[in-house]
Motif scaffolding. Structure first.
Motif, mmCIF file in Angstrom:
data_model
loop_
_atom_site.group_PDB
_atom_site.id
_atom_site.type_symbol
_atom_site.label_atom_id
_atom_site.label_comp_id
_atom_site.label_asym_id
_atom_site.label_seq_id
_atom_site.Cartn_x
_atom_site.Cartn_y
_atom_site.Cartn_z
ATOM 1 N N VAL A 74 4.525 1.059 -10.514
ATOM 2 C CA VAL A 74 3.652 -0.017 -10.009
ATOM 3 C C VAL A 74 4.200 -0.102 -8.424
ATOM 4 C CG1 VAL A 74 3.413 -1.431 -12.144
ATOM 5 C CG2 VAL A 74 5.478 -1.538 -10.620
ATOM 6 N N PRO A 75 3.512 -0.837 -7.488
ATOM 7 C CA PRO A 75 3.617 -0.719 -6.035
ATOM 8 C C PRO A 75 5.251 -1.117 -5.867
ATOM 9 C CG PRO A 75 1.516 -1.996 -6.378
ATOM 10 C CD PRO A 75 2.384 -1.581 -7.886
ATOM 11 N N ALA A 76 5.704 -0.413 -4.842
ATOM 12 C CA ALA A 76 6.935 -0.389 -4.135
ATOM 13 C C ALA A 76 7.745 0.751 -4.112
ATOM 14 C CB ALA A 76 7.800 -1.566 -4.482
ATOM 15 N N PRO A 77 7.767 1.614 -4.720
ATOM 16 C CA PRO A 77 7.470 1.942 -6.332
ATOM 17 C C PRO A 77 8.392 1.252 -7.075
ATOM 18 C CG PRO A 77 7.981 3.921 -5.312
ATOM 19 C CD PRO A 77 8.096 3.067 -4.310
ATOM 20 N N ARG A 78 8.058 1.035 -8.356
ATOM 21 C CA ARG A 78 8.828 0.432 -9.485
ATOM 22 C C ARG A 78 8.469 0.881 -10.770
ATOM 23 N NH1 ARG A 78 7.445 -4.339 -7.107
ATOM 24 N NH2 ARG A 78 7.118 -4.965 -9.106
ATOM 25 N N PRO B 21 10.254 7.504 1.896
ATOM 26 C CA PRO B 21 11.795 7.084 1.610
ATOM 27 C C PRO B 21 11.873 5.867 0.515
ATOM 28 C CG PRO B 21 11.392 6.932 4.111
ATOM 29 C CD PRO B 21 9.943 7.155 3.377
ATOM 30 N N ALA B 22 10.892 5.202 0.400
ATOM 31 C CA ALA B 22 10.850 4.244 -0.879
ATOM 32 C C ALA B 22 10.722 4.819 -2.201
ATOM 33 C CB ALA B 22 9.848 3.206 -0.715
ATOM 34 N N MET C 140 0.876 -1.111 -0.102
ATOM 35 C CA MET C 140 -0.012 -0.138 -0.050
ATOM 36 C C MET C 140 0.962 1.222 -0.136
ATOM 37 S SD MET C 140 -3.221 0.415 -0.057
ATOM 38 C CE MET C 140 -4.446 1.777 0.179
ATOM 39 N N PRO C 141 0.640 2.122 -0.982
ATOM 40 C CA PRO C 141 1.602 3.304 -1.080
ATOM 41 C C PRO C 141 1.205 4.260 0.104
ATOM 42 C CG PRO C 141 -0.427 3.683 -2.673
ATOM 43 C CD PRO C 141 -0.353 2.235 -1.819
ATOM 44 N N PRO C 142 2.033 4.941 0.555
ATOM 45 C CA PRO C 142 1.816 6.074 1.598
ATOM 46 C C PRO C 142 0.967 7.252 1.245
ATOM 47 C CG PRO C 142 4.208 6.436 0.554
ATOM 48 C CD PRO C 142 3.387 5.419 -0.079
ATOM 49 N N ARG D 140 12.024 7.897 -2.663
ATOM 50 C CA ARG D 140 13.237 8.664 -3.087
ATOM 51 C C ARG D 140 14.296 7.401 -3.179
ATOM 52 N NH1 ARG D 140 11.660 11.126 1.844
ATOM 53 N NH2 ARG D 140 13.143 10.366 3.069
ATOM 54 N N ARG D 141 14.383 6.386 -2.778
ATOM 55 C CA ARG D 141 15.150 5.136 -3.216
ATOM 56 C C ARG D 141 15.121 4.773 -4.360
ATOM 57 N NH1 ARG D 141 14.218 3.355 1.894
ATOM 58 N NH2 ARG D 141 12.681 1.968 1.287
ATOM 59 N N ALA D 142 13.809 4.801 -4.995
ATOM 60 C CA ALA D 142 13.340 4.279 -6.160
ATOM 61 C C ALA D 142 14.174 5.345 -7.322
ATOM 62 C CB ALA D 142 12.129 4.120 -6.574
ATOM 63 N N TRP D 143 13.734 6.543 -6.852
ATOM 64 C CA TRP D 143 14.253 7.738 -7.802
ATOM 65 C C TRP D 143 15.841 7.904 -7.955
ATOM 66 C CZ3 TRP D 143 17.526 12.089 -7.396
ATOM 67 C CH2 TRP D 143 17.368 12.946 -8.290
ATOM 68 N N THR D 144 16.415 7.462 -6.793
ATOM 69 C CA THR D 144 17.823 7.462 -6.714
ATOM 70 C C THR D 144 18.403 6.332 -7.773
ATOM 71 O OG1 THR D 144 17.963 8.251 -4.387
ATOM 72 C CG2 THR D 144 19.979 7.090 -5.234
ATOM 73 N N LYS D 145 17.657 5.065 -7.632
ATOM 74 C CA LYS D 145 17.896 3.910 -8.580
ATOM 75 C C LYS D 145 17.736 4.553 -10.048
ATOM 76 C CE LYS D 145 16.921 0.103 -5.784
ATOM 77 N NZ LYS D 145 15.944 -1.014 -5.564
#
Length: 194
Positions: free
Chosen positions: A170-174, A13-14, A1-3, A16-21
């Motif tokens: 898509v969820p996680a986000p990815r 934070p997830a 479930m997204p924030p 920001r991590r996905a964007w950093t990738k």
């Protein structure tokens, strides 16, 4: 479930991590594709047999193309960050989608419909213009996609305004993908993107 309780998607934070990738992938591509082109060119020069040109022509042409295409990845990453910093994540379960077969959508282009913030009964169509990342989405949104692949995009996270621009994932986000509406006659390009 997204924030969804957060004021902005960027606060997660997830996200920001996905964007950093996404940014690291763009940076690596900016380094590796030109290096691959130079390496292939150097290898061809050292081998220097005329018949080997045919072996190197396609890889050289492709790496040259990708070296110049990488700037689009940088632009897409920073456009996504701008949208994620402004809008919260919203969740849409199986939004109406498809490939082509819709007025104003070219054949082969994937599209999704999202509610209009001003009039929820009038959906807004967002088209995925040809891009490497749109291949992943197109392979899951079309009618011919297997049930397993369609299940991967059953839930779509959305941050933006469907009338101008948005990031979908898509969820996680990815699998971030930036969707933009073409500027209308009344608004300029600067107005179309927040």
């Amino acid at each position: 479930m997204p924030p969804t309780h957060l004021h902005r998607a960027w606060d997660d934070p997830a996200t920001r991590r996905a964007w950093t990738k996404l940014l690291i992938g763009a940076a690596l591509g900016q380094i590796l594709w030109p290096a691959a082109w130079l390496g292939l060119l150097a290898w061809y020069v050292t081998v220097s047999a005329p018949w080997t040109l045919w072996l190197f022509f396609v890889p050289l042409a492709y790496t040259f193309y990708r070296a110049f295409l990488q700037w689009a990845y940088w632009q897409g990453a920073f456009r996504a960050r701008r949208l994620l910093r402004q809008y919260p994540w919203q969740v849409y379960e199986t939004p109406e989608s498809g490939i082509g077969n819709l007025p104003g959508v070219r054949d082969g282009y994937a599209w999704l419909k999202f509610p209009n913030p001003d009039a929820s009964d009038q959906p807004v169509t967002m088209v995925m213009h040809s891009h490497v990342r749109s291949l992943w989405w197109g392979g899951r949104l079309g009618r011919r996609a297997s049930a397993e692949r369609k299940a991967q995009v059953r839930e779509i996270w959305f941050a933006g305004d469907p009338r101008c621009a948005a990031v979908i994932a898509v969820p996680a986000p990815r699998h971030f993908h930036v969707l933009r509406q073409p500027p209308s006659k009344e608004q300029g390009v600067a107005d179309a993107l927040p």
